[in-house]
Scaffold this motif. Sequence first.
Motif, PDB file in Angstrom:
ATOM      1  N   VAL A  19       1.842  64.976  61.722  1.00 39.34           N
ATOM      2  CA  VAL A  19       1.662  66.057  62.689  1.00 39.34           C
ATOM      3  C   VAL A  19       3.019  66.408  63.293  1.00 39.34           C
ATOM      4  O   VAL A  19       3.770  65.535  63.731  1.00 39.34           O
ATOM      5  N   LEU A  20       3.330  67.689  63.261  1.00 38.98           N
ATOM      6  CA  LEU A  20       4.575  68.181  63.839  1.00 38.98           C
ATOM      7  C   LEU A  20       4.265  68.780  65.203  1.00 38.98           C
ATOM      8  O   LEU A  20       3.402  69.657  65.321  1.00 38.98           O
ATOM      9  N   ASP A 124      -1.629  82.477  61.673  1.00 37.58           N
ATOM     10  CA  ASP A 124      -1.869  81.188  62.334  1.00 37.58           C
ATOM     11  C   ASP A 124      -0.550  80.449  62.525  1.00 37.58           C
ATOM     12  O   ASP A 124       0.451  80.767  61.890  1.00 37.58           O
ATOM     13  N   ASP A 125      -0.580  79.473  63.426  1.00 35.84           N
ATOM     14  CA  ASP A 125       0.649  78.732  63.715  1.00 35.84           C
ATOM     15  C   ASP A 125       1.024  77.790  62.573  1.00 35.84           C
ATOM     16  O   ASP A 125       2.182  77.721  62.169  1.00 35.84           O
ATOM     17  N   PHE A 126       0.039  77.052  62.044  1.00 33.98           N
ATOM     18  CA  PHE A 126       0.308  76.041  61.006  1.00 33.98           C
ATOM     19  C   PHE A 126      -0.575  76.250  59.791  1.00 33.98           C
ATOM     20  O   PHE A 126      -1.717  76.688  59.908  1.00 33.98           O
ATOM     21  N   ALA A 128      -1.801  73.555  56.936  1.00 36.43           N
ATOM     22  CA  ALA A 128      -1.757  72.158  56.481  1.00 36.43           C
ATOM     23  C   ALA A 128      -2.602  72.042  55.209  1.00 36.43           C
ATOM     24  O   ALA A 128      -2.091  72.167  54.097  1.00 36.43           O
ATOM     25  N   ASN A 129      -3.921  71.858  55.375  1.00 35.94           N
ATOM     26  CA  ASN A 129      -4.784  71.776  54.198  1.00 35.94           C
ATOM     27  C   ASN A 129      -5.541  73.074  53.918  1.00 35.94           C
ATOM     28  O   ASN A 129      -6.370  73.131  53.005  1.00 35.94           O
ATOM     29  N   GLY A 130      -5.303  74.069  54.724  1.00 36.31           N
ATOM     30  CA  GLY A 130      -5.850  75.408  54.440  1.00 36.31           C
ATOM     31  C   GLY A 130      -7.273  75.637  54.921  1.00 36.31           C
ATOM     32  O   GLY A 130      -7.863  76.681  54.633  1.00 36.31           O
ATOM     33  N   GLN A 131      -7.823  74.680  55.653  1.00 36.56           N
ATOM     34  CA  GLN A 131      -9.242  74.801  56.017  1.00 36.56           C
ATOM     35  C   GLN A 131      -9.504  75.912  57.037  1.00 36.56           C
ATOM     36  O   GLN A 131     -10.524  76.605  56.963  1.00 36.56           O
ATOM     37  N   ALA A 132      -8.584  76.075  57.979  1.00 36.88           N
ATOM     38  CA  ALA A 132      -8.749  77.147  58.977  1.00 36.88           C
ATOM     39  C   ALA A 132      -8.735  78.508  58.284  1.00 36.88           C
ATOM     40  O   ALA A 132      -9.597  79.354  58.536  1.00 36.88           O
ATOM     41  N   LYS A 156       3.269  73.215  56.173  1.00 42.21           N
ATOM     42  CA  LYS A 156       3.665  71.862  55.758  1.00 42.21           C
ATOM     43  C   LYS A 156       3.458  71.801  54.247  1.00 42.21           C
ATOM     44  O   LYS A 156       2.335  71.620  53.758  1.00 42.21           O
TER      45      LYS A 156
HETATM   46  P1  5GP Z   1      -5.424  73.429  58.098  1.00 44.68           P
HETATM   47  O1  5GP Z   1      -6.693  74.131  58.441  1.00 44.68           O
HETATM   48  O2  5GP Z   1      -4.484  74.283  57.275  1.00 44.68           O
HETATM   49  O3  5GP Z   1      -5.632  72.071  57.534  1.00 44.68           O
HETATM   50  O4  5GP Z   1      -4.685  73.164  59.479  1.00 44.68           O
HETATM   51  C1  5GP Z   1      -4.219  74.244  60.225  1.00 44.68           C
HETATM   52  C2  5GP Z   1      -4.618  74.128  61.650  1.00 44.68           C
HETATM   53  O5  5GP Z   1      -4.477  72.781  62.110  1.00 44.68           O
HETATM   54  C3  5GP Z   1      -3.694  74.987  62.474  1.00 44.68           C
HETATM   55  O6  5GP Z   1      -4.466  76.026  63.039  1.00 44.68           O
HETATM   56  C4  5GP Z   1      -3.129  74.080  63.528  1.00 44.68           C
HETATM   57  O7  5GP Z   1      -3.700  74.378  64.776  1.00 44.68           O
HETATM   58  C5  5GP Z   1      -3.522  72.675  63.134  1.00 44.68           C
HETATM   59  N1  5GP Z   1      -2.397  71.882  62.597  1.00 44.68           N
HETATM   60  C6  5GP Z   1      -2.288  71.391  61.331  1.00 44.68           C
HETATM   61  N2  5GP Z   1      -1.179  70.639  61.192  1.00 44.68           N
HETATM   62  C7  5GP Z   1      -0.556  70.683  62.380  1.00 44.68           C
HETATM   63  C8  5GP Z   1       0.670  70.094  62.861  1.00 44.68           C
HETATM   64  O8  5GP Z   1       1.399  69.381  62.171  1.00 44.68           O
HETATM   65  N3  5GP Z   1       1.001  70.360  64.150  1.00 44.68           N
HETATM   66  C9  5GP Z   1       0.225  71.140  64.950  1.00 44.68           C
HETATM   67  N4  5GP Z   1       0.662  71.348  66.208  1.00 44.68           N
HETATM   68  N5  5GP Z   1      -0.933  71.694  64.540  1.00 44.68           N
HETATM   69  C10 5GP Z   1      -1.327  71.482  63.256  1.00 44.68           C
END
Ligand code: 5GP
Length: 191
Positions: A19-20, A124-126, A128-132, A156
Amino acid sequence: MKLLEQRIAKDCKVLPGNVLKVDMFLNHQIDIELINEIGKEFKRLFSDCDITKILTIEASGIGIACICAQYFSVPVLFAKKGVHKNIGNSFYTSTVYSYTKEKSYEIAVSKDYLSSDDRILIIDDFLANGQAVLGLKSIIEQAGASLEGVGVVIEKGFQSGGGLLREKGIRVESLAIIDQMQDKENLVFRH
Ligand code: 5GP
């Protein structure tokens, strides 16, 4: 985006679990000048798209999306979190697994604000695994709207989301892609 990479390198914290933490400029305290530059860059990258609406998820996406939307002159729509599945038939809903919170939650968008005429840019801000993004994509599909692209502030690159979305043919533009982040001193950005 050089300015963003420099800011991440200067101010971030690397937390356990990949987590960043960038909440001194991006998603708790917000540096508006930086987000303005981010908005300009997204507008440049998506200048070939005729976007009608920007879609994001509450909470941390909203501020960023609002600043960016000024450069597109379109409204911002955000998916509400934690809405019960049986919310009624006036909402599109989807389930998202949260990487940072390690649990699933429901998101919902009113049918009043999304239609088949809409051409959507997700911001979106991040990534990571693309679920959002996949949850938002499902909502866009339920509305019959089109997903023009996804603008991500920080991807990431060592997690699966970027590959997954691009394999599906989704246009993803990330302003900073981090390929390694063992510790703050050794961040590796993709160029
Ligand atoms: P995903 O759905 O792509 O797995 O994750 C994206 C969502 O998770 C972003 O909307 C963000 O809020 C949160 N997130 C994922 N990784 C990080 C991280 O390393 N730092 C922060 N601050 N938020 C993250």
